[in-house]
Structures are given as structure tokens and as C-alpha cells.
Design a protein around this motif. Structure first.
Motif, mmCIF file in Angstrom:
data_model
loop_
_atom_site.group_PDB
_atom_site.id
_atom_site.type_symbol
_atom_site.label_atom_id
_atom_site.label_comp_id
_atom_site.label_asym_id
_atom_site.label_seq_id
_atom_site.Cartn_x
_atom_site.Cartn_y
_atom_site.Cartn_z
ATOM 1 N N ARG A 208 33.124 32.098 40.159
ATOM 2 C CA ARG A 208 32.930 33.444 40.685
ATOM 3 C C ARG A 208 31.465 33.627 41.060
ATOM 4 O O ARG A 208 30.584 33.061 40.425
ATOM 5 C CB ARG A 208 33.299 34.487 39.635
ATOM 6 C CG ARG A 208 34.761 34.465 39.282
ATOM 7 C CD ARG A 208 35.070 35.515 38.242
ATOM 8 N NE ARG A 208 34.456 35.120 36.972
ATOM 9 C CZ ARG A 208 34.271 35.927 35.952
ATOM 10 N NH1 ARG A 208 34.617 37.190 36.034
ATOM 11 N NH2 ARG A 208 33.737 35.494 34.838
ATOM 12 N N ARG B 109 42.410 48.802 50.871
ATOM 13 C CA ARG B 109 43.692 48.351 50.360
ATOM 14 C C ARG B 109 44.795 49.359 50.630
ATOM 15 O O ARG B 109 44.578 50.558 50.674
ATOM 16 C CB ARG B 109 43.621 48.030 48.887
ATOM 17 C CG ARG B 109 43.511 49.235 47.979
ATOM 18 C CD ARG B 109 44.846 49.502 47.327
ATOM 19 N NE ARG B 109 44.774 50.682 46.499
ATOM 20 C CZ ARG B 109 45.729 51.582 46.445
ATOM 21 N NH1 ARG B 109 46.798 51.473 47.179
ATOM 22 N NH2 ARG B 109 45.631 52.614 45.655
ATOM 23 N N THR C 173 33.759 45.216 45.714
ATOM 24 C CA THR C 173 33.861 44.056 44.839
ATOM 25 C C THR C 173 32.663 43.991 43.909
ATOM 26 O O THR C 173 31.583 44.490 44.209
ATOM 27 C CB THR C 173 33.918 42.735 45.639
ATOM 28 O OG1 THR C 173 32.698 42.579 46.359
ATOM 29 C CG2 THR C 173 35.114 42.692 46.570
ATOM 30 N N GLY D 30 39.886 32.006 44.596
ATOM 31 C CA GLY D 30 41.223 32.442 44.192
ATOM 32 C C GLY D 30 41.437 33.937 44.119
ATOM 33 O O GLY D 30 42.567 34.397 44.011
ATOM 34 N N GLY D 31 40.358 34.729 44.176
ATOM 35 C CA GLY D 31 40.534 36.169 44.071
ATOM 36 C C GLY D 31 39.214 36.896 43.969
ATOM 37 O O GLY D 31 38.164 36.349 44.300
ATOM 38 N N GLY E 213 47.186 40.314 48.035
ATOM 39 C CA GLY E 213 46.787 39.974 46.686
ATOM 40 C C GLY E 213 47.666 40.668 45.668
ATOM 41 O O GLY E 213 48.405 41.593 46.000
ATOM 42 N N THR E 214 47.574 40.212 44.436
ATOM 43 C CA THR E 214 48.318 40.795 43.329
ATOM 44 C C THR E 214 47.336 41.201 42.236
ATOM 45 O O THR E 214 46.428 40.434 41.899
ATOM 46 C CB THR E 214 49.312 39.764 42.744
ATOM 47 O OG1 THR E 214 50.211 39.365 43.770
ATOM 48 C CG2 THR E 214 50.104 40.351 41.593
ATOM 49 N N ILE F 225 46.132 41.354 38.726
ATOM 50 C CA ILE F 225 46.364 40.538 37.538
ATOM 51 C C ILE F 225 46.010 41.321 36.284
ATOM 52 O O ILE F 225 46.675 41.215 35.265
ATOM 53 C CB ILE F 225 45.530 39.235 37.607
ATOM 54 C CG1 ILE F 225 45.899 38.437 38.854
ATOM 55 C CG2 ILE F 225 45.704 38.397 36.351
ATOM 56 C CD1 ILE F 225 47.371 38.076 38.955
ATOM 57 N N GLY G 230 41.290 42.923 38.516
ATOM 58 C CA GLY G 230 41.282 41.523 38.895
ATOM 59 C C GLY G 230 42.399 41.280 39.887
ATOM 60 O O GLY G 230 43.562 41.584 39.596
ATOM 61 N N ILE G 231 42.061 40.778 41.053
ATOM 62 C CA ILE G 231 43.030 40.550 42.125
ATOM 63 C C ILE G 231 43.102 39.051 42.419
ATOM 64 O O ILE G 231 42.077 38.417 42.648
ATOM 65 C CB ILE G 231 42.616 41.278 43.428
ATOM 66 C CG1 ILE G 231 42.286 42.756 43.171
ATOM 67 C CG2 ILE G 231 43.674 41.087 44.507
ATOM 68 C CD1 ILE G 231 43.432 43.599 42.708
ATOM 69 N N ARG G 232 44.306 38.500 42.397
ATOM 70 C CA ARG G 232 44.520 37.106 42.799
ATOM 71 C C ARG G 232 45.054 37.101 44.221
ATOM 72 O O ARG G 232 45.997 37.824 44.542
ATOM 73 C CB ARG G 232 45.536 36.431 41.884
ATOM 74 C CG ARG G 232 45.810 34.977 42.307
ATOM 75 C CD ARG G 232 46.857 34.300 41.458
ATOM 76 N NE ARG G 232 46.425 34.274 40.073
ATOM 77 C CZ ARG G 232 47.256 34.409 39.029
ATOM 78 N NH1 ARG G 232 48.542 34.585 39.226
ATOM 79 N NH2 ARG G 232 46.798 34.369 37.803
ATOM 80 N N PHE G 233 44.429 36.294 45.073
ATOM 81 C CA PHE G 233 44.932 36.178 46.440
ATOM 82 C C PHE G 233 46.291 35.505 46.446
ATOM 83 O O PHE G 233 46.501 34.501 45.765
ATOM 84 C CB PHE G 233 43.970 35.360 47.324
ATOM 85 C CG PHE G 233 42.657 36.035 47.570
ATOM 86 C CD1 PHE G 233 42.588 37.341 48.030
ATOM 87 C CD2 PHE G 233 41.473 35.358 47.344
ATOM 88 C CE1 PHE G 233 41.365 37.962 48.258
ATOM 89 C CE2 PHE G 233 40.249 35.963 47.573
ATOM 90 C CZ PHE G 233 40.192 37.263 48.027
#
Length: 136
Positions: free
Chosen positions: A26, A35, A51, A57-58, A88-89, A91, A106-109
Motif C-alpha cells: 500500500r 462511487r 483515499t 488490489g484495492g 469494487g467490494t 471488505i 477497505g475496498i477490494r477491486f
């Protein structure tokens, strides 16, 4: 992609999160993120967050509303070279900050909307990792 992975490995030593055991390092970055939550009639409007850090990954983004883990998001990353759409999701979510009440998420792509979008994000991340791009 191989070059990006090598750049990120070299840059990990400079990351304040160097002890982290995540798959992707990161890097601190302050980017606007727009969003939408598809399929949620209460949240079909666009919301803007910022951000705190980014990775391959996110990302971690501060949002005024609290979204539960598992929420699928349509994102637009406002990179310096232009907007990049992605999905994204959520997390995880944290407690809201004092003052502005925004909560970290926390967002995962899941995927980028276009192949060119992923390439633009990779280029941005490489520049941040090498310190050649301003973080905000």
C-alpha cells in the motif's frame, strides 16, 4: 504487469506499511473517488470520498456513509491523468473520524471497466511507488 510487480517490490521498502503481509504493498495517496451503489435504491446517488492509501488490489477510502462488508460499488478513481472506472467490494469499514464523521472503508477491486483503465491505474501506482507522482 511484470515490470509493475518488480517496481512495487522495490518500492515496498519505502512504504510506511512495509511490515504489512498483504499481497500488494500500500502507498499513501489522497485521491478523489466517486462511487455509486448499483441496485440500492437508497444509495443510487453519487457520493465522493477520498483515499488514504492505494494498492494494486484495492484502496482505503473515507466515506460519509457507512457501507456494510460485501457491498458492490461502481467506482470512478479521479487520477491526475483522467478518470478510471472500476468495480469494487467493501471488505471492511471502520469507525467514523472525529470532526467530519467520515468512516474508512477497505475496498477490494473486482475489475476495471476498461483494459485501458487498469493500465492507467498501474502507471499511476508505479509513479507513486517510485515517488515520481505527487500523492494528491
Amino acid at each position: 504487469l511484470t515490470n509493475l510487480v518488480e517496481v512495487l517490490k522495490l518500492a515496498v521498502k519505502r512504504s510506511p506499511h512495509a511490515g504489512d503481509r498483504r499481497a500488494s504493498p500500500r502507498f499513501s495517496a489522497d485521491l478523489p473517488v466517486r462511487r455509486l451503489t448499483p441496485g440500492d435504491p437508497k444509495a443510487t446517488w453519487e457520493a465522493v470520498g477520498r483515499t488514504a492509501n492505494v494498492s494494486l488490489g484495492g484502496l482505503m477510502v473515507y466515506l460519509l456513509e457507512r457501507l456494510p462488508a460485501g457491498t458492490l460499488l461502481d467506482l470512478t478513481l479521479d487520477l491526475p491523468d483522467g478518470p478510471v472506472p472500476a468495480k469494487g467490494t467493501v471488505i471492511w469499514q471502520g469507525s467514523p473520524r472525529q470532526g467530519d464523521g467520515k468512516a474508512p472503508h477497505g475496498i477490494r477491486f473486482v475489475r476495471f471497466a476498461e483494459n485501458t483503465g487498469f493500465g492507467a491505474y498501474q502507471r499511476y501506482l508505479s509513479q507513486v511507488a517510485l515517488g515520481t507522482r505527487a500523492l494528491s
